[in-house]
Scaffold this active site. Structure first.
Site, PDB file in Angstrom:
ATOM      1  N   CYS A  52      -2.607   1.662  25.494  1.00  0.00           N
ATOM      2  CA  CYS A  52      -3.040   0.324  25.895  1.00  0.00           C
ATOM      3  C   CYS A  52      -4.200  -0.186  25.045  1.00  0.00           C
ATOM      4  CB  CYS A  52      -3.476   0.336  27.355  1.00  0.00           C
ATOM      5  SG  CYS A  52      -2.267   0.999  28.504  1.00  0.00           S
ATOM      6  N   ASP A  84      -4.487   5.402  33.459  1.00  0.00           N
ATOM      7  CA  ASP A  84      -3.794   5.631  34.728  1.00  0.00           C
ATOM      8  C   ASP A  84      -2.472   6.347  34.500  1.00  0.00           C
ATOM      9  OD1 ASP A  84      -5.846   4.175  35.775  1.00  0.00           O
ATOM     10  OD2 ASP A  84      -4.641   2.451  36.364  1.00  0.00           O
ATOM     11  N   CYS A 125      -6.323  -2.335  29.370  1.00  0.00           N
ATOM     12  CA  CYS A 125      -5.708  -1.518  30.413  1.00  0.00           C
ATOM     13  C   CYS A 125      -6.253  -1.962  31.761  1.00  0.00           C
ATOM     14  CB  CYS A 125      -5.975  -0.037  30.152  1.00  0.00           C
ATOM     15  SG  CYS A 125      -4.890   1.070  31.083  1.00  0.00           S
ATOM     16  N   ASP A 126      -5.664  -1.443  32.822  1.00  0.00           N
ATOM     17  CA  ASP A 126      -5.867  -2.011  34.146  1.00  0.00           C
ATOM     18  C   ASP A 126      -7.326  -2.208  34.544  1.00  0.00           C
ATOM     19  OD1 ASP A 126      -3.203  -1.568  34.063  1.00  0.00           O
ATOM     20  OD2 ASP A 126      -3.071  -0.426  35.913  1.00  0.00           O
ATOM     21  N   LYS A 127      -8.139  -1.162  34.455  1.00  0.00           N
ATOM     22  CA  LYS A 127      -9.478  -1.229  35.032  1.00  0.00           C
ATOM     23  C   LYS A 127     -10.506  -1.858  34.101  1.00  0.00           C
ATOM     24  CE  LYS A 127      -7.346   0.615  38.256  1.00  0.00           C
ATOM     25  NZ  LYS A 127      -6.140   0.819  37.456  1.00  0.00           N
ATOM     26  N   CYS A 197       1.149  -1.746  29.624  1.00  0.00           N
ATOM     27  CA  CYS A 197       2.473  -1.546  30.225  1.00  0.00           C
ATOM     28  C   CYS A 197       3.253  -2.850  30.327  1.00  0.00           C
ATOM     29  CB  CYS A 197       2.319  -0.912  31.591  1.00  0.00           C
ATOM     30  SG  CYS A 197       1.509   0.698  31.544  1.00  0.00           S
ATOM     31  N   GLU A 448      -3.813   5.466  42.869  1.00  0.00           N
ATOM     32  CA  GLU A 448      -2.554   4.745  42.926  1.00  0.00           C
ATOM     33  C   GLU A 448      -1.427   5.721  43.252  1.00  0.00           C
ATOM     34  OE1 GLU A 448      -3.459   1.179  39.716  1.00  0.00           O
ATOM     35  OE2 GLU A 448      -2.182   2.858  39.129  1.00  0.00           O
ATOM     36  N   SER A 474       0.147   1.303  41.927  1.00  0.00           N
ATOM     37  CA  SER A 474       0.287   0.797  40.573  1.00  0.00           C
ATOM     38  C   SER A 474       1.021  -0.529  40.606  1.00  0.00           C
ATOM     39  CB  SER A 474       1.082   1.799  39.738  1.00  0.00           C
ATOM     40  OG  SER A 474       1.564   1.201  38.562  1.00  0.00           O
TER      41      SER A 474
END
Length: 565
Positions: A52, A84, A125-127, A197, A448, A474
């Protein structure tokens, strides 16, 4: 440049007494003329931990070029990123949500210490995306967020793959539907290169939310990670932050309550991740904007799901990019009166002004439906309450799995045990899988549940079992799932006293999560309950557990600190 355009850096480098500071900057490439330029921090989330973010330093260099071509001085610094996808289903995943706070703290720390006048933050990325935004809100200095971009789909023959394909293949392997060779083919081809993702999972959801919020330039959320468009996006962001500085526009001028409502609206229309609820609550809290769980239901009653995107739908983010990204969708929502068009954005113009000349989607596409023919007439993100979630829970109900589920509780006190029992066949049709002590304090870290939910789908039980937890999901999760149950089990929420064999109902229409027990029995069980010992007593997870607040308030660590000092 006047001090007005250098409100922070001038305090660091101006005057005779600041000669030592200037001396430290010459080795970093500063020249005499640079000290009179606004200093813009470029927060890069690059590392080689995850695909990512593996390309983001190259993007950061483009942002620096954009700053320096427009009269500023760009200064690169880094913050952490965790993966993750790599840590999912392990003890390491407990650090995931914790990393959001570390990222926000670290960016705030560098910016505050070094006296940078503005910020370009690049997350992939997510966080690190909400982490960047929380820091931007706290600092309230002119800033632009840049999304690092989405990954392209992997391919196995004619089939497009992504990371969720691999998680679901694990369940399919356990169910005997595929062999080891096929599993290896899937795992080795699903991730073809850099980028986040590829479905409407959490990264793409948050990128879209941040663009709708007005904190990214138009189009930033829907660009491939490796593309000329993404490089130009970074250069334009570098120029934009200097214009914001010149105009005196700061993040909290943009991130108003109405702007957050716009973000929620776009997340719903895209069929986005449940994590958006948690992160938007946290970002709003950092802005001082009052946003509550109930706002998601209020907005969700009038906003339909329009985008047929994974995990519940058919298409990847790359397909949405090919037809124009989210801008035509936002124009549709604006024209229907579902967005606040007068909200200010980082362009210096309003949302309506940004969207004025956006063309519609091509006539021959079926990725984003018209308002007259939605995938779901109201939101897939449903906030539930009831005797099992007095302070709320978040369900992801696409409608494909139905709107109501009643089943028998099968209780697990951690994710790993639940996964084992799904894979070995213990979990059966009609079960409600209960995974508890996975909340922000109890985990700690609110893991998650992608591994168990993907195993459920891979085993072919997606319509036959439900899963509820005080953990989270997720963006790749689909199925009949409810997370963020509050109060969490660790602090004595009713989830703590559920027993195997209890009957549980999830009702998306009445918005209720109900344990079929009489109030007296619930009270008696709670009276017998004993709080478990903390799983960590030293280190970052222990600090997090001590400071974090409820998931219903965003699971942030800097709220109500006066009560803890």
């Amino acid at each position: 440049m006047s001090d007005k355009k250098r409100p922070h850096s001038s305090q660091i480098v101006d005057g005779v007494e600041r000669a030592p500071s200037r001396a430290m900057l010459y080795p970093l490439g500063f020249r005499d003329g640079d000290f009179q330029k606004p200093q813009i921090g470029i927060a890069s989330t690059w590392n080689m931990v995850t695909p990512c973010n593996m390309h983001i330093n190259q993007l950061a260099n483009h942002a620096i070029r954009g700053v320096e071509a427009n009269g500023g001085k760009g200064i690169l610094f880094h913050t952490i990123t965790i993966s993750d996808g790599i840590s999912m289903g392990t003890e390491g995943m407990k650090y995931s949500l914790v990393s959001r706070e570390v990222i926000a703290d670290s960016i705030e720390t560098v910016m505050g210490c070094q006296g940078y006048d503005g910020l370009v933050a690049i997350g992939g990325c997510d966080k690190n995306m909400p982490g960047c935004m929380m820091a931007i809100a706290r600092l309230n200095r002119p800033a632009v967020f840049v999304y690092g971009g989405t990954i392209l789909p992997g391919c196995l023959g004619e089939k497009k793959l992504d990371i969720v394909s691999v998680f679901e293949a694990v369940g399919a392997r356990a169910n005997g539907q595929i062999d080891d060779r096929t599993l290896h083919q899937i795992e080795s081809t699903a991730i073809p290169g850099p980028g986040s993702c590829g479905g409407m999972y959490t990264a793409n959801t948050m990128a879209s939310a941040i663009e709708a919020l007005g904190m990214s330039l138009p189009g930033s959320s829907a660009q491939a990670a490796v593309s000329e468009e993404k490089q130009r996006d970074c250069e334009r962001a570098g120029a934009a932050v200097l214009r914001l500085l010149e105009a005196g526009i700061r993040p909290r001028d943009i991130m108003t309550r109405e702007a957050f409502e716009n973000a929620i609206t776009v997340v719903i229309a895209l069929g986005g991740s449940t994590n958006a609820v948690l992160h938007l609550l946290a970002m709003a809290d950092a802005c001082g904007v009052e946003l509550k769980l109930e706002d998601f239901n209020r907005i969700g009653r009038r906003v339909p799901v329009l985008a047929d995107l994974k995990p519940s739908g058919r298409y990847h983010m790359a397909d949405l990019i090919a037809i124009g990204g989210i801008q035509p969708l936002m124009k549709t929502l604006l024209d229907a009166g579902l967005l606040h068009g007068d909200c200010l954005t980082v362009t210096g113009r309003t949302l309506a002004e940004n969207l004025a000349d956006v063309p519609p989607y091509p006539d021959d596409q079926d990725i984003v439906r018209p308002l007259s023919n939605p995938i779901k007439k109201d939101s897939h993100l449903v906030v539930l309450k009831g005797n099992l979630a007095p302070q709320g829970a978040v369900a992801k109900i696409s409608g494909k799995e139905g709107l109501r589920f009643t089943g028998t509780a099968r209780v697990f006190d951690c994710e790993e045990e639940a996964l084992r029992r799904i894979l070995d066949g213990t979990v059966q049709k009609g079960d409600v899988i209960v995974i508890r002590y996975e909340g922000p304090k109890g985990g700690p870290g609110m893991r998650e549940m992608l591994s168990p939910t993907s195993a459920v789908m891979g085993k072919g039980l997606g319509k036959d079992v439900a899963l509820i937890t005080d953990g989270r999901f997720s963006g790749g999760t689909h199925g009949f799932v409810v997370g963020h149950i509050t109060p969490e089990a660790y602090v004595g929420g009713p989830l703590a006293i559920v027993e195997d064999g209890d009957t549980i109902t999830i009702d998306a229409e009445t918005r209720e999560l109900r344990l079929h027990l009489e109030p007296d029995e619930i009270e008696a069980r709670l009276a017998r309950w004993h709080k478990p010992a903390p799983r960590y007593t030293r280190g970052v997870l222990a600090k997090y557990a001590a400071l974090v607040n409820s998931a219903s308030e965003g699971a942030v660590t800097d709220r109500n600190l006066e009560d803890k000092l």
